[in-house]
Design a protein around this motif. Structure first.
Motif, PDB file in Angstrom:
ATOM      1  N   THR B  24       0.805  -1.226   0.000  1.00 12.23           N
ATOM      2  CA  THR B  24       0.000   0.000   0.000  1.00 12.23           C
ATOM      3  C   THR B  24       0.833   1.269   0.000  1.00 12.23           C
ATOM      4  OG1 THR B  24      -0.134  -0.220   2.393  1.00 12.23           O
ATOM      5  CG2 THR B  24      -2.043  -0.952   1.158  1.00 12.23           C
ATOM      6  N   SER B  51      -1.814 -11.336   1.513  1.00 14.01           N
ATOM      7  CA  SER B  51      -2.314 -10.170   2.258  1.00 14.01           C
ATOM      8  C   SER B  51      -1.260  -9.655   3.227  1.00 14.01           C
ATOM      9  CB  SER B  51      -3.591 -10.533   3.015  1.00 14.01           C
ATOM     10  OG  SER B  51      -3.359 -11.583   3.931  1.00 14.01           O
ATOM     11  N   GLN B  68      -5.787 -17.760  11.478  1.00 14.73           N
ATOM     12  CA  GLN B  68      -6.531 -17.545  10.223  1.00 14.73           C
ATOM     13  C   GLN B  68      -5.645 -16.893   9.163  1.00 14.73           C
ATOM     14  OE1 GLN B  68     -10.042 -15.286  11.137  1.00 14.73           O
ATOM     15  NE2 GLN B  68     -10.684 -16.729  12.739  1.00 14.73           N
ATOM     16  N   VAL B  69      -4.913 -15.856   9.584  1.00 11.49           N
ATOM     17  CA  VAL B  69      -4.055 -15.158   8.630  1.00 11.49           C
ATOM     18  C   VAL B  69      -2.914 -16.078   8.188  1.00 11.49           C
ATOM     19  CG1 VAL B  69      -2.629 -13.113   8.235  1.00 11.49           C
ATOM     20  CG2 VAL B  69      -4.634 -12.939   9.701  1.00 11.49           C
ATOM     21  N   GLN B  72      -3.619 -18.813   5.390  1.00 12.41           N
ATOM     22  CA  GLN B  72      -3.635 -18.448   3.967  1.00 12.41           C
ATOM     23  C   GLN B  72      -2.218 -18.173   3.447  1.00 12.41           C
ATOM     24  OE1 GLN B  72      -3.080 -15.186   2.696  1.00 12.41           O
ATOM     25  NE2 GLN B  72      -2.846 -14.258   4.718  1.00 12.41           N
TER      26      GLN B  72
ATOM     27  N   TRP C 390      -6.141 -11.337  25.988  1.00 11.12           N
ATOM     28  CA  TRP C 390      -7.094 -11.352  24.872  1.00 11.12           C
ATOM     29  C   TRP C 390      -8.178 -12.412  25.114  1.00 11.12           C
ATOM     30  CZ3 TRP C 390      -7.611  -8.492  20.339  1.00 11.12           C
ATOM     31  CH2 TRP C 390      -8.514  -9.015  19.396  1.00 11.12           C
ATOM     32  N   GLU C 395      -8.860  -6.958  27.131  1.00 11.29           N
ATOM     33  CA  GLU C 395      -8.452  -5.879  26.214  1.00 11.29           C
ATOM     34  C   GLU C 395      -9.646  -4.976  25.936  1.00 11.29           C
ATOM     35  OE1 GLU C 395      -5.239  -5.590  25.211  1.00 11.29           O
ATOM     36  OE2 GLU C 395      -4.934  -7.256  26.586  1.00 11.29           O
ATOM     37  N   ASN C 399     -10.092  -2.034  20.711  1.00 12.52           N
ATOM     38  CA  ASN C 399      -8.915  -2.758  20.219  1.00 12.52           C
ATOM     39  C   ASN C 399      -9.315  -4.118  19.669  1.00 12.52           C
ATOM     40  OD1 ASN C 399      -7.479  -0.673  21.221  1.00 12.52           O
ATOM     41  ND2 ASN C 399      -6.243  -1.881  22.657  1.00 12.52           N
ATOM     42  N   VAL C 403      -8.678  -5.240  15.788  1.00 12.79           N
ATOM     43  CA  VAL C 403      -7.784  -6.372  15.517  1.00 12.79           C
ATOM     44  C   VAL C 403      -8.564  -7.534  14.880  1.00 12.79           C
ATOM     45  CG1 VAL C 403      -6.249  -8.077  16.581  1.00 12.79           C
ATOM     46  CG2 VAL C 403      -6.126  -5.694  17.292  1.00 12.79           C
ATOM     47  N   SER C 404      -9.782  -7.764  15.348  1.00 12.97           N
ATOM     48  CA  SER C 404     -10.585  -8.836  14.761  1.00 12.97           C
ATOM     49  C   SER C 404     -10.957  -8.517  13.313  1.00 12.97           C
ATOM     50  CB  SER C 404     -11.872  -9.052  15.563  1.00 12.97           C
ATOM     51  OG  SER C 404     -11.569  -9.343  16.887  1.00 12.97           O
ATOM     52  N   TYR C 406      -9.249  -6.694  11.300  1.00  8.20           N
ATOM     53  CA  TYR C 406      -8.026  -6.886  10.527  1.00  8.20           C
ATOM     54  C   TYR C 406      -7.853  -8.358  10.159  1.00  8.20           C
ATOM     55  CZ  TYR C 406      -3.250  -8.455  10.089  1.00  8.20           C
ATOM     56  OH  TYR C 406      -2.145  -9.130   9.677  1.00  8.20           O
ATOM     57  N   ALA C 407      -8.006  -9.242  11.164  1.00 10.08           N
ATOM     58  CA  ALA C 407      -7.799 -10.679  10.913  1.00 10.08           C
ATOM     59  C   ALA C 407      -8.808 -11.201   9.897  1.00 10.08           C
ATOM     60  CB  ALA C 407      -7.900 -11.462  12.225  1.00 10.08           C
ATOM     61  N   ALA C 410      -7.438  -9.905   6.581  1.00  7.91           N
ATOM     62  CA  ALA C 410      -6.131 -10.444   6.205  1.00  7.91           C
ATOM     63  C   ALA C 410      -6.186 -11.940   5.923  1.00  7.91           C
ATOM     64  CB  ALA C 410      -5.104 -10.148   7.295  1.00  7.91           C
ATOM     65  N   SER C 411      -7.219 -12.612   6.397  1.00  5.61           N
ATOM     66  CA  SER C 411      -7.314 -14.031   6.073  1.00  5.61           C
ATOM     67  C   SER C 411      -8.073 -14.253   4.757  1.00  5.61           C
ATOM     68  CB  SER C 411      -7.968 -14.794   7.231  1.00  5.61           C
ATOM     69  OG  SER C 411      -9.164 -14.169   7.612  1.00  5.61           O
ATOM     70  N   PRO C 413      -7.375 -12.891   1.174  1.00  4.28           N
ATOM     71  CA  PRO C 413      -6.461 -12.068   0.371  1.00  4.28           C
ATOM     72  C   PRO C 413      -7.156 -11.180  -0.668  1.00  4.28           C
ATOM     73  CG  PRO C 413      -5.565 -14.256   0.630  1.00  4.28           C
ATOM     74  CD  PRO C 413      -6.924 -14.286   1.238  1.00  4.28           C
ATOM     75  N   LYS C 414      -8.178 -11.698  -1.337  1.00  3.38           N
ATOM     76  CA  LYS C 414      -8.827 -10.876  -2.367  1.00  3.38           C
ATOM     77  C   LYS C 414      -9.444  -9.631  -1.757  1.00  3.38           C
ATOM     78  CE  LYS C 414      -9.903 -14.065  -6.064  1.00  3.38           C
ATOM     79  NZ  LYS C 414     -10.894 -15.036  -6.554  1.00  3.38           N
ATOM     80  N   PHE C 416      -8.672  -8.367   1.073  1.00  2.00           N
ATOM     81  CA  PHE C 416      -7.601  -7.562   1.644  1.00  2.00           C
ATOM     82  C   PHE C 416      -6.986  -6.643   0.581  1.00  2.00           C
ATOM     83  CE2 PHE C 416      -3.356  -6.657   3.342  1.00  2.00           C
ATOM     84  CZ  PHE C 416      -3.637  -6.398   4.673  1.00  2.00           C
ATOM     85  N   GLN C 417      -6.759  -7.225  -0.615  1.00  2.00           N
ATOM     86  CA  GLN C 417      -6.189  -6.422  -1.708  1.00  2.00           C
ATOM     87  C   GLN C 417      -7.151  -5.320  -2.113  1.00  2.00           C
ATOM     88  OE1 GLN C 417      -3.223  -6.330  -2.859  1.00  2.00           O
ATOM     89  NE2 GLN C 417      -2.363  -8.192  -1.960  1.00  2.00           N
ATOM     90  N   SER C 420      -7.104  -2.698   0.467  1.00  2.00           N
ATOM     91  CA  SER C 420      -5.842  -1.961   0.403  1.00  2.00           C
ATOM     92  C   SER C 420      -5.900  -0.907  -0.693  1.00  2.00           C
ATOM     93  CB  SER C 420      -4.663  -2.900   0.113  1.00  2.00           C
ATOM     94  OG  SER C 420      -4.516  -3.832   1.143  1.00  2.00           O
TER      95      SER C 420
END
Lengths: 227, 271, 477
Positions: B24, B51, B68-69, B72, C390, C395, C399, C403-404, C406-407, C410-411, C413-414, C416-417, C420
């Motif tokens: 990015t 990702s 999970q991350v 992949q 956690w 927490e 937060n 963070v959740s 994000y996960a 990020a899990s 990819p399509k 996520f891209q 982004s």
């Protein structure tokens, strides 16, 4: 706290340990064997000796200024100690009074001209005593409590002169610790064993080293060749 | 096989894990990475399905999110001979920490261990595995180097970037005081504890400015963005911040601010 | 100075950072300690081996903790010591206070002990009719100032010479008029000397407990431990159960590591082993000897997979080398143990819910682990505590949400891209001259530094486009 509560706490601690490490308790022989093996790792985990002769190594260490507030000299026999103490008085411009350890070996020396019974409760006094061992690695001497050795004699005076037999200067701290381990095995460990390596010091005010924080400001080690 | 030279590197397939920050914020680092790996003889592929390495989850303590991350990443990279990352901390995440979250899942653990064994940080990969030396790269000027913590302590990246940079003609090294001390980035740390982070990076930029170097180089985008952002806020525009890979390509390097400026006009050609 | 609380960590940090000269005050001590440690390590080629040996010794004891505790108890009792057990800090303090009352003590001299602080002994003594006399110079200074300790080795490092001049002038019987450090030390020497000799009970901690003899070991530069322990009738040791080692020979390698790591000295001046009560005929020494063995969270560490933390020998190297500690100082942590080791210990003593913020106040840069003399993986342990926090939902909800989310992205990819590239477009809207100085949701970053503006497309977008055009070019050829 009553005894009963303490017994409960004791049990709680042992139970928690057993629960946390579920492995079957090893037998005592196996634990001892493992503990002994840990000591054999010493060989490659010690600082290099300054000299093969521990007494020379000890002297070198002091002369290099690596032992805080400490000077060193060598005498032939214990009979030379009073003269060494006199020289020490002169060097520090001190009156000829000291507290000499009440042990036959020192008391029987010729202290002619030196007061030997100073009250160490007073500050600014000189203590004179006999160490059991010296340690080259750390520039240390070792004393232990007995009827002849008040521990405070090593702490209350502002100046301390300590004689150590050359034959009892050991190379490494471990060498002394192994002797102490043997004493422990016999169950005859004294109340105190002190390994003392230099004069009392502090860096608690702005990191600046000051000697003579509570104990001696100056320490003089005397190695006695024939003792 | 970990850090020994691979003499058959030209037969090996390298998967480039671009990292989310390069993707990015600084695509040119990605292109530089591809170029350097190709110059070193590798055949490089950049899987479209990628990702992030999962550090935000892992460092926040979210182990399930991390898994999970991580899954992949494993799926999309395990078939390569090597996985290469232009970032010490992301490489360390994949190489050292994926296995930690799969301790209770033997099947995934095996796959994570395999991935760990093929994962490398870019600059150390170029030196240790490819035995690569940049050729015909020259640049008049001086640089100072910040050693990012994960690369340094987790992966042992220290000499490799310096070795690569020593091949750049005309480039002089100026030692950064406390070059191995953390810059205060720390991923989520820098936003969670922004004031502490600011105090830390402020000390870092003070040391950077004192070197009077023309370039500040490093191997981790997070740290570089942190230091460049602080330098810019303080008005120290004279120091150009670059990822080491960018400088090594031999293209006329453009510092973070200039690069972005040039491209703010809509020109997206980065090579 | 009022003691901070660990749960007020954010506030403590803001106050610390607002203190204008705090950094200089901290560095005065830590810079010197760091440099001296580095020198000591470079003068000792066997240091790495010593570390391995030290770690193995501690691990051996941790593995056989019950055996060594029983051995220690048996041997200490055989030498006339009275052994007590406390599972909590309150219990330990109560045991000590009861002993003091039983002997009708009026004056208590103490040799510096972090465990004593941990179990709240200072506080308990101050709220009794007994006089508490701290004998370590630094502890003496902070007692006069009413401060909590700010470092485990240099508890008064936050106090300047000027502070000490004022404190001594208003508290010593015959204070010095000089402001020289040597004269200040002499003033403390004079003041404490009579107190040593008239104390009713001496209380110390212990750096090592020797299982084979039942001895406790004190390590000081000043010699105040021996002066605290020897003159009074009664000696009380309080020690954590993790202080055990099999024998003196096992303590030696740890001593080599301890002093080099703490102050850079090859050895400390006074290493003394205290064993039971005065023997018949002994020239001096206490007539009664009590040892209080304290758990206070230690077995919890064993149970929680934190046993590596029990290796800790309290050298302070981790805090001296911690970038966070070096900017916020010890008081901000709000607990007895600050810095990296403190951030792992405190949750086990005061509770994770109370002290979880400290576990996040770390960049996980690994410097602490690198300098730890017994290889404690502090970053790993801090991260493990975050994971526990956690899973216990300690927490903050925001937060957790971020963070959740994000996960989740990020899990995939399509997705996520896609997000982004949308993010890049957003950021471009806020960029000026290659930088973003502020935009929504980035204040954590942009409050203190600029954010580089992205290029107009992500790497992936650019790369795909480039591939497509080169593929087309190949086909045309």
């Amino acid at each position: 706290m009553n005894k009963q509560q303490e017994a409960i706490s004791r049990q709680k601690i042992f139970d928690a340990i057993k629960q946390a490490s579920p492995t079957a308790p090893a037998n005592i022989d196996a634990i001892q064997k493992e503990a002994l093996e840990l000591l054999s790792l010493n060989e490659d985990a010690r600082p290099a000796a300054l000299h093969d002769d521990p007494s020379i190594a000890l002297e070198m260490r002091v002369e290099k200024g690596l032992v805080i507030g400490t000077s060193c000299e060598r005498i032939a026999t214990l009979a030379d100690l009073p003269n060494a103490v006199k020289t020490f008085f002169a060097k520090h411009k001190l009156p000829k009074v000291a507290k000499v350890q009440e042990t036959e070996q020192l008391q029987s020396l010729d202290w002619n001209g030196i007061g030997i019974n100073a009250d160490i409760i007073e500050d600014d006094t000189v203590g004179v005593c006999l160490a059991e061992y010296g340690i080259a690695e750390t520039g240390s001497f070792v004393v232990s409590s007995s009827k002849d050795m008040p521990i405070l004699l090593n702490f209350l005076p502002l100046y301390l002169v300590v004689a150590a037999p050359k034959s009892k200067v050991l190379a490494f701290m471990d060498d002394y610790a192994l002797i102490a381990n043997d004493i422990a095995k016999q169950g005859t460990t004294p109340r105190n064993i002190c390994i003392i390596s230099g004069a009392s010091g502090t860096t608690d005010i702005e990191g600046v080293l000051v000697q003579g924080a509570h104990g001696p400001e100056f320490l003089h080690l005397v190695i006695v060749d024939d003792l | 096989m970990m850090n020994t030279k691979d003499s058959q590197i030209s037969d090996k397939k390298v998967g480039l894990f671009v990292t989310c920050l390069v993707n990015t914020m600084r695509p040119s680092v990605g292109f530089a990475s591809v170029q350097l790996l190709e110059e070193a003889g590798c055949s490089v592929e950049v899987p479209e399905l990628q990702s992030c390495c999962g550090q935000p989850s892992f460092n926040s303590g979210d182990d399930e999110g991390t898994r999970q991350v991580a899954k992949q990443v494993i799926q999309h990279f395990e078939h390569f001979d090597y996985l290469v990352v232009p970032s010490g901390s992301c490489a360390s995440m994949i190489k050292k920490h994926f296995v930690e979250v799969f301790q209770d899942q033997p099947e995934w653990l095996t796959r994570a261990e395999h991935l760990a064994s093929i994962t490398h940080e870019l600059l150390s990969f170029l030196v240790d595995i490819c035995d690569f030396e940049p050729k015909n790269v020259s640049l008049d000027g001086s640089y100072t180097y910040h050693d990012s913590c994960s690369g340094l302590r987790s992966l042992g990246v220290y000499e490799q970037p310096r070795k690569l940079l020593s091949s750049v003609e005309g480039l002089e090294h100026k030692q950064l005081t406390a070059s191995t001390e953390c810059c205060g980035f720390g991923g989520t740390f820098c936003v969670k504890y922004t004031d502490i982070s600011n105090a830390i990076v402020g000390e870092k930029t003070e040391n950077i400015v004192a070197t009077k170097a023309d370039y500040l180089l490093g191997g981790d985008m997070g740290c570089l963005m942190n230091m460049a952002g602080k330098l810019n806020r303080e008005g120290h525009t004279e120091i150009k911040t670059l990822h080491t890979a960018e400088l090594l390509t031999g293209q006329r390097p453009e510092a973070m601010q200039n690069k972005a400026m040039e491209n703010s006009g809509g020109n997206d050609a980065s090579k | 100075m009022q003691a901070n609380k660990p749960q007020n960590f954010y506030k403590n940090v803001s106050e610390a950072l607002a203190q204008p000269n705090l950094k200089a005050i901290i560095r005065r001590t830590t810079d010197k300690a760091d440099a001296k440690r580095a020198e000591a390590v470079s003068n000792f080629p066997g240091f790495e081996n010593a570390r391995t040996q030290g770690q193995k010794i501690k691990d051996h004891v941790i593995k056989h903790m019950d055996h060594y505790l029983a051995e220690f108890e048996k041997n200490a009792k055989a030498q006339g010591a009275i052994v007590h057990w406390a599972s909590t800090g309150e219990e330990a303090t109560k045991i000590v206070m009861d002993i003091c009352k039983q002997h009708e003590a009026k004056k208590i001299t103490r040799s510096k002990s972090m465990l004593g602080e941990e179990i709240g002994l200072s506080h308990a003594l101050d709220h009794s009719d007994m006089e508490r006399i701290e004998t370590d110079l630094a502890e003496h200074i902070i007692q006069l100032a009413g401060d909590p300790p700010s470092h485990i080795v240099w508890p008064a490092m936050h106090r300047s010479r000027e502070d000490v001049v004022k404190l001594f002038r208003s508290n010593h019987k015959s204070p010095t008029q000089s402001e020289e450090i040597i004269d200040l030390v002499r003033s403390a020497r004079r003041d404490l000397r009579t107190k040593f000799l008239t104390s009713d009970i001496g209380i110390s901690g212990s750096n090592f407990l020797l299982a084979d003899s039942g001895s406790s070991c004190t390590v000081t530069n000043e010699g105040n431990a021996e002066l605290t322990i020897t003159p009074p009738k009664v000696h009380i040791v309080t020690a954590g159960i993790e202080k055990l080692v099999p024998s003196m020979a096992h303590a030696v390698p740890l001593l080599r590591l301890l002093t080099r790591s703490a102050t850079g000295a090859e050895i400390t001046q006074y290493i003394t082993f205290h064993n039971g009560a005065k023997r018949e005929g002994d020239a001096d020494g206490p007539e009664v000897s009590h040892i209080v063995l304290v758990d206070n969270g230690r077995t919890k560490m064993l149970a929680d997979g934190m046993e590596e933390m029990l290796r800790c020998i309290r050298c302070g190297a981790c805090m001296n080398h911690c970038v966070v500690y070096k900017h916020i100082g010890g008081h901000a942590y709000g607990s007895v143990y600050p810095g990296p080791m403190g951030s792992v210990l405190t949750p086990h003593i005061e509770g994770l819910e109370v002290a979880n913020k400290q576990t996040h106040a770390c960049t996980l840069n690994g410097r602490c682990e690198e300098v730890c003399p017994v290889n404690i993986p502090l970053p790993k342990l801090l991260r493990a505590l975050r994971a526990k926090s956690w899973s216990k939902k300690y927490e903050p909800i925001t937060n957790r949400f971020v963070v959740s989310a994000y996960a989740m992205l990020a899990s995939r990819p399509k997705l996520f891209q896609l997000s982004s590239s949308m993010g890049v477009v957003m950021m471009k809207l806020f960029s000026r001259k290659g930088w973003i100085q502020s935009m929504p949701f980035t204040s954590g970053w942009t409050s203190n530094r600029d954010l580089i503006a992205p290029e107009s497309k992500t790497f992936m977008q650019q790369y795909k486009k480039q591939r497509k055009s080169s593929n087309t070019a190949e086909k045309q050829q």
